[in-house]
Design a protein around this motif. Structure first.
Motif, PDB file in Angstrom:
ATOM      1  N   MET A   1       0.850  -1.177   0.000  1.00  0.00           N
ATOM      2  CA  MET A   1       0.000   0.000   0.000  1.00  0.00           C
ATOM      3  C   MET A   1       0.896   1.242   0.000  1.00  0.00           C
ATOM      4  O   MET A   1       1.831   1.335   0.776  1.00  0.00           O
ATOM      5  CB  MET A   1      -0.905  -0.010   1.229  1.00  0.00           C
ATOM      6  N   LYS A   2       0.592   2.183  -0.885  1.00  0.00           N
ATOM      7  CA  LYS A   2       1.392   3.391  -1.000  1.00  0.00           C
ATOM      8  C   LYS A   2       0.707   4.514  -0.228  1.00  0.00           C
ATOM      9  O   LYS A   2      -0.475   4.764  -0.401  1.00  0.00           O
ATOM     10  CB  LYS A   2       1.568   3.770  -2.466  1.00  0.00           C
TER      11      LYS A   2
ATOM     12  N   TYR B   1       1.068   8.659   0.801  1.00  0.00           N
ATOM     13  CA  TYR B   1       1.707   9.907   0.415  1.00  0.00           C
ATOM     14  C   TYR B   1       1.752  10.840   1.610  1.00  0.00           C
ATOM     15  O   TYR B   1       0.767  10.981   2.342  1.00  0.00           O
ATOM     16  CB  TYR B   1       0.967  10.551  -0.761  1.00  0.00           C
TER      17      TYR B   1
ATOM     18  N   CYS C   1       8.178  -1.399   5.686  1.00  0.00           N
ATOM     19  CA  CYS C   1       8.232  -0.597   4.453  1.00  0.00           C
ATOM     20  C   CYS C   1       9.016  -1.368   3.401  1.00  0.00           C
ATOM     21  O   CYS C   1      10.088  -1.875   3.681  1.00  0.00           O
ATOM     22  CB  CYS C   1       8.973   0.717   4.695  1.00  0.00           C
ATOM     23  N   SER C   2       8.471  -1.412   2.189  1.00  0.00           N
ATOM     24  CA  SER C   2       9.261  -1.980   1.098  1.00  0.00           C
ATOM     25  C   SER C   2      10.135  -0.886   0.490  1.00  0.00           C
ATOM     26  O   SER C   2      11.194  -1.160  -0.031  1.00  0.00           O
ATOM     27  CB  SER C   2       8.375  -2.639   0.050  1.00  0.00           C
ATOM     28  N   SER C   3       9.666   0.379   0.579  1.00  0.00           N
ATOM     29  CA  SER C   3      10.510   1.498   0.171  1.00  0.00           C
ATOM     30  C   SER C   3       9.994   2.780   0.811  1.00  0.00           C
ATOM     31  O   SER C   3       8.798   2.940   1.037  1.00  0.00           O
ATOM     32  CB  SER C   3      10.571   1.640  -1.353  1.00  0.00           C
TER      33      SER C   3
ATOM     34  N   GLU D   1      10.531   6.835   0.140  1.00  0.00           N
ATOM     35  CA  GLU D   1      11.055   7.853  -0.758  1.00  0.00           C
ATOM     36  C   GLU D   1      10.577   9.220  -0.287  1.00  0.00           C
ATOM     37  O   GLU D   1       9.712   9.305   0.576  1.00  0.00           O
ATOM     38  CB  GLU D   1      10.595   7.592  -2.195  1.00  0.00           C
TER      39      GLU D   1
ATOM     40  N   PHE E   1       6.610   9.766  -0.214  1.00  0.00           N
ATOM     41  CA  PHE E   1       5.747   8.588  -0.109  1.00  0.00           C
ATOM     42  C   PHE E   1       6.489   7.399   0.475  1.00  0.00           C
ATOM     43  O   PHE E   1       7.706   7.373   0.537  1.00  0.00           O
ATOM     44  CB  PHE E   1       5.127   8.219  -1.457  1.00  0.00           C
ATOM     45  N   VAL E   2       5.681   6.423   0.905  1.00  0.00           N
ATOM     46  CA  VAL E   2       6.224   5.195   1.462  1.00  0.00           C
ATOM     47  C   VAL E   2       5.357   4.033   0.977  1.00  0.00           C
ATOM     48  O   VAL E   2       4.141   4.163   0.868  1.00  0.00           O
ATOM     49  CB  VAL E   2       6.267   5.257   3.018  1.00  0.00           C
ATOM     50  N   ASP E   3       6.000   2.917   0.654  1.00  0.00           N
ATOM     51  CA  ASP E   3       5.285   1.697   0.304  1.00  0.00           C
ATOM     52  C   ASP E   3       5.305   0.782   1.516  1.00  0.00           C
ATOM     53  O   ASP E   3       6.376   0.436   2.025  1.00  0.00           O
ATOM     54  CB  ASP E   3       5.969   0.972  -0.864  1.00  0.00           C
TER      55      ASP E   3
ATOM     56  N   LYS F   1       4.272  -2.890   3.131  1.00  0.00           N
ATOM     57  CA  LYS F   1       4.044  -4.260   2.654  1.00  0.00           C
ATOM     58  C   LYS F   1       2.676  -4.791   3.079  1.00  0.00           C
ATOM     59  O   LYS F   1       1.995  -5.442   2.309  1.00  0.00           O
ATOM     60  CB  LYS F   1       5.139  -5.198   3.167  1.00  0.00           C
TER      61      LYS F   1
ATOM     62  N   LYS G   1       4.373  14.917  -5.062  1.00  0.00           N
ATOM     63  CA  LYS G   1       5.267  14.188  -5.978  1.00  0.00           C
ATOM     64  C   LYS G   1       6.154  15.173  -6.738  1.00  0.00           C
ATOM     65  O   LYS G   1       7.346  14.943  -6.903  1.00  0.00           O
ATOM     66  CB  LYS G   1       4.460  13.352  -6.973  1.00  0.00           C
TER      67      LYS G   1
END
Length: 186
Positions: free
Chosen positions: A1-2, A4, A28-30, A32, A35-37, A39, A72
């Motif tokens: 899930m992303k 922002y 977190c998978s990433s 940035e 935003f954050v992804d 898991k 973004k």
């Protein structure tokens, strides 16, 4: 899930976001800028807690599509100015458009509508902040700073700096030096 996040513009912000998610048992998978992804699926309670904890640190979870797009754009600009040393092969508008896969006119109109300033004005403000930072570090000459930030000339950088700050880069640097000397006299 992303997810922002508004005002997420530094490495410290990224560390804070990751830490807050870990406190909730999420991975977190990433992470940035902007935003954050995550898991796992996030429950409403976890999302509310995460949002409250972010606000305590001056960050804000976003859910409006235009605000998300503006964040973004801001993240691309911050990365472009503060974290990239490579000379872009295209102009700023093309770079931003390519990075986000949107027409630049749409990006520009949305940004101006939400922020009240143009993308170009926002870029200039960030470039001037970077110039200030580099002047304070005193490791590069003004010519090197102009090249690093992709100004066409030192005169262009100086004119833009003065227009934004009211000071010349040289005078700004002198103020820093004077302050350092006066602190030494204490």
């Amino acid at each position: 899930m992303k997810l922002y996040i508004k005002y997420m513009v530094s490495l410290r912000c990224k560390m804070l976001v990751k830490s807050e998610l870990e406190k909730l048992g999420l991975t977190c998978s990433s992470v940035e800028l902007g935003f954050v992804d995550v898991k796992e699926e996030i429950t409403k309670d976890q999302l509310d807690t995460f949002s409250k904890n972010l606000k305590k640190s001056g960050l804000e979870l976003l859910d409006n599509k235009k605000n998300i797009l503006v964040e973004k754009i801001k993240a691309v600009i911050v990365e472009m100015i503060h974290y990239s040393d490579e000379v872009p092969k295209v102009n700023d508008s093309e770079y931003i458009s390519e990075k986000l896969n949107y027409d630049y006119t749409y990006l520009s109109n949305t940004f101006s509508e939400v922020k009240g300033i143009t993308i170009q004005q926002y870029i200039i403000l960030h470039k001037i902040e970077k110039v200030k930072e580099l002047l304070i570090y005193d490791e590069l000459t003004l010519t090197e700073i102009a090249y690093k930030l992709h100004y066409s000339s030192v005169a262009h950088l100086s004119n833009q700096f003065k227009k934004v700050t009211g000071l010349t880069p040289t005078y700004f640097k002198e103020l820093k030096d004077r302050r350092s000397k006066s602190l030494e006299d204490l």
